[in-house]
Design a protein around this motif. Structure first.
Motif, PDB file in Angstrom:
ATOM      1  N   SER A   1      24.178  -5.506  -2.116  1.00 35.40           N
ATOM      2  CA  SER A   1      23.033  -6.280  -1.658  1.00 35.40           C
ATOM      3  C   SER A   1      23.515  -7.646  -1.178  1.00 35.40           C
ATOM      4  N   VAL A   2      23.208  -7.980   0.076  1.00 32.66           N
ATOM      5  CA  VAL A   2      23.585  -9.277   0.635  1.00 32.66           C
ATOM      6  C   VAL A   2      22.691 -10.357   0.030  1.00 32.66           C
ATOM      7  N   GLN A   3      23.307 -11.452  -0.426  1.00 28.29           N
ATOM      8  CA  GLN A   3      22.540 -12.504  -1.096  1.00 28.29           C
ATOM      9  C   GLN A   3      21.702 -13.321  -0.118  1.00 28.29           C
ATOM     10  N   ASP A   4      22.290 -13.737   1.011  1.00 21.67           N
ATOM     11  CA  ASP A   4      21.561 -14.585   1.959  1.00 21.67           C
ATOM     12  C   ASP A   4      22.181 -14.426   3.345  1.00 21.67           C
ATOM     13  N   MET A   5      21.585 -13.571   4.174  1.00 25.37           N
ATOM     14  CA  MET A   5      22.135 -13.289   5.497  1.00 25.37           C
ATOM     15  C   MET A   5      22.120 -14.512   6.412  1.00 25.37           C
ATOM     16  N   GLU A   6      21.262 -15.510   6.106  1.00 29.63           N
ATOM     17  CA  GLU A   6      21.190 -16.713   6.943  1.00 29.63           C
ATOM     18  C   GLU A   6      22.420 -17.599   6.762  1.00 29.63           C
ATOM     19  N   ASP A   7      23.082 -17.450   5.635  1.00 27.45           N
ATOM     20  CA  ASP A   7      24.283 -18.233   5.341  1.00 27.45           C
ATOM     21  C   ASP A   7      25.493 -17.510   5.941  1.00 27.45           C
ATOM     22  N   PRO A   8      26.253 -18.139   6.849  1.00 26.18           N
ATOM     23  CA  PRO A   8      27.416 -17.472   7.448  1.00 26.18           C
ATOM     24  C   PRO A   8      28.497 -17.130   6.425  1.00 26.18           C
ATOM     25  N   TYR A   9      28.447 -17.769   5.267  1.00 28.90           N
ATOM     26  CA  TYR A   9      29.415 -17.497   4.207  1.00 28.90           C
ATOM     27  C   TYR A   9      28.774 -16.681   3.082  1.00 28.90           C
ATOM     28  N   TYR A  10      27.818 -15.845   3.456  1.00 27.85           N
ATOM     29  CA  TYR A  10      27.059 -15.080   2.462  1.00 27.85           C
ATOM     30  C   TYR A  10      27.977 -14.226   1.594  1.00 27.85           C
ATOM     31  N   LEU A  11      27.538 -14.060   0.339  1.00 25.68           N
ATOM     32  CA  LEU A  11      28.222 -13.185  -0.607  1.00 25.68           C
ATOM     33  C   LEU A  11      27.424 -11.892  -0.751  1.00 25.68           C
ATOM     34  N   ILE A  12      28.073 -10.868  -1.296  1.00 28.51           N
ATOM     35  CA  ILE A  12      27.426  -9.572  -1.459  1.00 28.51           C
ATOM     36  C   ILE A  12      27.594  -9.109  -2.907  1.00 28.51           C
ATOM     37  N   ASP A  13      26.482  -8.846  -3.575  1.00 25.89           N
ATOM     38  CA  ASP A  13      26.540  -8.209  -4.896  1.00 25.89           C
ATOM     39  C   ASP A  13      26.866  -6.734  -4.687  1.00 25.89           C
ATOM     40  N   HIS A  14      27.793  -6.210  -5.483  1.00 22.77           N
ATOM     41  CA  HIS A  14      28.152  -4.803  -5.273  1.00 22.77           C
ATOM     42  C   HIS A  14      28.770  -4.204  -6.533  1.00 22.77           C
ATOM     43  N   SER A  15      28.736  -2.886  -6.598  1.00 23.27           N
ATOM     44  CA  SER A  15      29.377  -2.175  -7.704  1.00 23.27           C
ATOM     45  C   SER A  15      30.893  -2.245  -7.529  1.00 23.27           C
ATOM     46  N   THR A  16      31.614  -2.010  -8.621  1.00 25.31           N
ATOM     47  CA  THR A  16      33.065  -2.248  -8.596  1.00 25.31           C
ATOM     48  C   THR A  16      33.868  -1.077  -9.160  1.00 25.31           C
ATOM     49  N   PHE A  17      33.368   0.130  -8.986  1.00 27.55           N
ATOM     50  CA  PHE A  17      34.092   1.298  -9.469  1.00 27.55           C
ATOM     51  C   PHE A  17      35.109   1.776  -8.442  1.00 27.55           C
ATOM     52  N   THR A  18      36.158   2.419  -8.927  1.00 26.80           N
ATOM     53  CA  THR A  18      37.134   3.084  -8.068  1.00 26.80           C
ATOM     54  C   THR A  18      37.010   4.581  -8.308  1.00 26.80           C
ATOM     55  N   TYR A  19      36.926   5.338  -7.223  1.00 27.30           N
ATOM     56  CA  TYR A  19      36.703   6.778  -7.302  1.00 27.30           C
ATOM     57  C   TYR A  19      37.989   7.538  -6.967  1.00 27.30           C
TER      58      TYR A  19
END
Length: 214
Positions: free
Chosen positions: A156-174
């Motif tokens: 999930s993108v935190q703030d698309m208006e911010d050019p330096y936006y961060l993304i919340d995401h899962s962190t598993f390796t498959y």
């Protein structure tokens, strides 16, 4: 964390728990990889993984059948990630180096969840720092969403208006094999040595040591 992010995490955990319950219900003789599992995180290959169409570091369109031709470690993240993604992929790369020394050739794959910024060229630079064989994949937003849904990942993108936006995401390796799909899911607490041991066990049980064309 916003409600959308929280809902996504709940759905992802529900899918993983469902896969773990599936494994617990299987008889000892039904799971060819039973001796390789830690019991901490599990997944039913019928529920995790699936077909995808993405774009590789050269700009070529590839499918899951082009990518998963042998033991494959798959991670969803993004190159602008300030902390988690570099650490997790460095861990995966170190595990692959350890496996290389033991005669197992495993393909590490990094699938970007940030198609707006992660061009093939940027991915090639990112993966090149990690392991010479690591493959970066991107695609259209629709292609990336389809791949994420197949693997039950969350982002999930935190703030698309911010050019330096961060993304919340899962962190598993498959860990995936051709024709079988996902056979195991590794969490962030796994060390490179532990991951290498576990992957080697799965590869031995699969009875194949394939050489990737890359």
């Amino acid at each position: 964390m916003n409600r959308t992010a929280l809902a996504g995490i709940v759905l992802m955990l529900a899918a993983l728990v469902g896969g773990g319950l599936y494994l617990l219900q299987m008889g000892p003789g039904d799971d060819r990889f039973a001796q390789c599992r830690s019991g901490r995180i599990g997944g039913d290959p019928a529920q995790l993984g699936g077909p995808f169409t993405l774009i590789d570091e050269t700009g070529a369109t590839v499918t899951d059948r082009d990518v998963i031709t042998g033991p494959t470690l798959i991670y969803f993240g993004y190159s602008f990630c300030p902390d988690v993604c570099p650490l997790d992929n460095a861990r995966n790369a170190e595990a692959v180096h350890l496996l290389d020394a033991r005669g197992y050739q495993v393909l590490p794959v990094f699938i970007s969840i940030d198609p707006g910024r992660d061009t093939p060229e940027l991915l090639a630079e990112f993966t090149g720092y990690m392991h010479p064989r690591m493959l970066g994949l991107t695609g259209t937003p629709e292609q990336v969403r389809a791949a994420s849904r197949a693997y039950r990942t969350f982002y999930s993108v935190q703030d698309m208006e911010d050019p330096y936006y961060l993304i919340d995401h899962s962190t598993f390796t498959y860990l995936a094999f051709p024709d079988l799909g996902v056979v195991e899911v590794f969490g962030r607490d796994m060390t490179p040595e532990e991951m290498a041991d576990r992957v080697a066990c799965f590869a031995d049980s699969f009875r194949v040591k394939l050489t990737h064309p890359r």
